[in-house]
Design a protein around this motif. Structure first.
Motif, PDB file in Angstrom:
ATOM      1  N   VAL A 155       0.794  -1.227   0.000  1.00 46.97           N
ATOM      2  CA  VAL A 155       0.000   0.000   0.000  1.00 46.97           C
ATOM      3  C   VAL A 155       0.830   1.281   0.000  1.00 46.97           C
ATOM      4  N   SER A 156       2.053   1.237   0.486  1.00 51.22           N
ATOM      5  CA  SER A 156       2.843   2.485   0.467  1.00 51.22           C
ATOM      6  C   SER A 156       3.141   2.906  -0.975  1.00 51.22           C
ATOM      7  N   ALA A 157       3.409   1.944  -1.852  1.00 53.63           N
ATOM      8  CA  ALA A 157       3.617   2.268  -3.266  1.00 53.63           C
ATOM      9  C   ALA A 157       2.334   2.829  -3.868  1.00 53.63           C
ATOM     10  N   ASN A 158       1.197   2.245  -3.514  1.00 51.33           N
ATOM     11  CA  ASN A 158      -0.081   2.758  -4.006  1.00 51.33           C
ATOM     12  C   ASN A 158      -0.313   4.188  -3.572  1.00 51.33           C
ATOM     13  N   LEU A 159      -0.045   4.472  -2.306  1.00 56.85           N
ATOM     14  CA  LEU A 159      -0.214   5.836  -1.792  1.00 56.85           C
ATOM     15  C   LEU A 159       0.683   6.819  -2.527  1.00 56.85           C
ATOM     16  N   ALA A 160       1.880   6.371  -2.876  1.00 61.72           N
ATOM     17  CA  ALA A 160       2.837   7.240  -3.557  1.00 61.72           C
ATOM     18  C   ALA A 160       2.541   7.372  -5.047  1.00 61.72           C
ATOM     19  N   GLY A 161       1.546   6.644  -5.532  1.00 62.39           N
ATOM     20  CA  GLY A 161       1.202   6.698  -6.949  1.00 62.39           C
ATOM     21  C   GLY A 161       2.171   5.953  -7.829  1.00 62.39           C
ATOM     22  N   LEU A 162       2.783   4.918  -7.270  1.00 61.63           N
ATOM     23  CA  LEU A 162       3.794   4.153  -8.003  1.00 61.63           C
ATOM     24  C   LEU A 162       3.245   2.793  -8.437  1.00 61.63           C
TER      25      LEU A 162
END
Length: 164
Positions: A155-162
């Motif tokens: 989810v951290s990648a998702n939050l960062a738009g990656l």
């Protein structure tokens, strides 16, 4: 499972990649931030699926407009979608918007900055996709928190738009 991840890292090394440790200090907040933002967006986006212009319309919903809305949403959305809509509506409600959604968006920015800083040193960030082996279909249906926690590495990648 850790062996499979380590084998993937070894395969990267074998192709000439240099592996370095990085820090993502705000990643520890990713799960709560993601589920605040995700449920708020789900609530907002799914509000239009009322059976009038968009989405499924229940064939049983012909008594009144209110019955059509209610029955359509009851029949057309599963338990998890309903849970996310309710949580998102709460997060976006008056008195809670600033405390929850706005704060989550601020932390989301910090998560993105963590990745920006990491990408000054590296080309990719490698993480496992799950902290546990896959669970059986329906095994965690009565424990949504455990399902949410399984997203800890993605989810951290998702939050960062990656892409992840």
């Amino acid at each position: 499972m850790l062996r499979a991840f380590d084998a993937a890292l070894d395969a990267l090394r074998a192709t000439g990649a240099t592996l370095v440790d990085i820090e993502l200090p705000y990643a520890k907040y990713a799960i709560p931030v993601y589920y605040l933002v995700c449920t708020a967006e789900a609530s907002s986006n799914l509000a239009r699926y009322d059976g009038v212009k968009y989405g499924y319309r229940s064939p049983e919903a012909h008594q009144s407009l209110k019955a059509m809305y209610s029955r359509t949403r009851d029949d057309g959305f599963g338990a998890e979608v309903k849970r996310r809509i309710m949580l998102g509506t709460y997060v976006l409600s008056a008195g809670y918007y600033d405390a929850f959604y706005l704060k989550a968006q601020q932390v989301r920015t910090l998560v993105r900055q963590d990745y920006d800083k990491a990408f000054e040193r590296v080309d990719i960030v490698a993480m496992p996709t799950s902290p546990t082996p896959p669970f059986e279909l329906g095994e965690k249906a009565n424990d949504p928190l455990q399902m949410y926690l399984a997203d800890v590495f993605t989810v951290s990648a998702n939050l960062a738009g990656l892409p992840g």
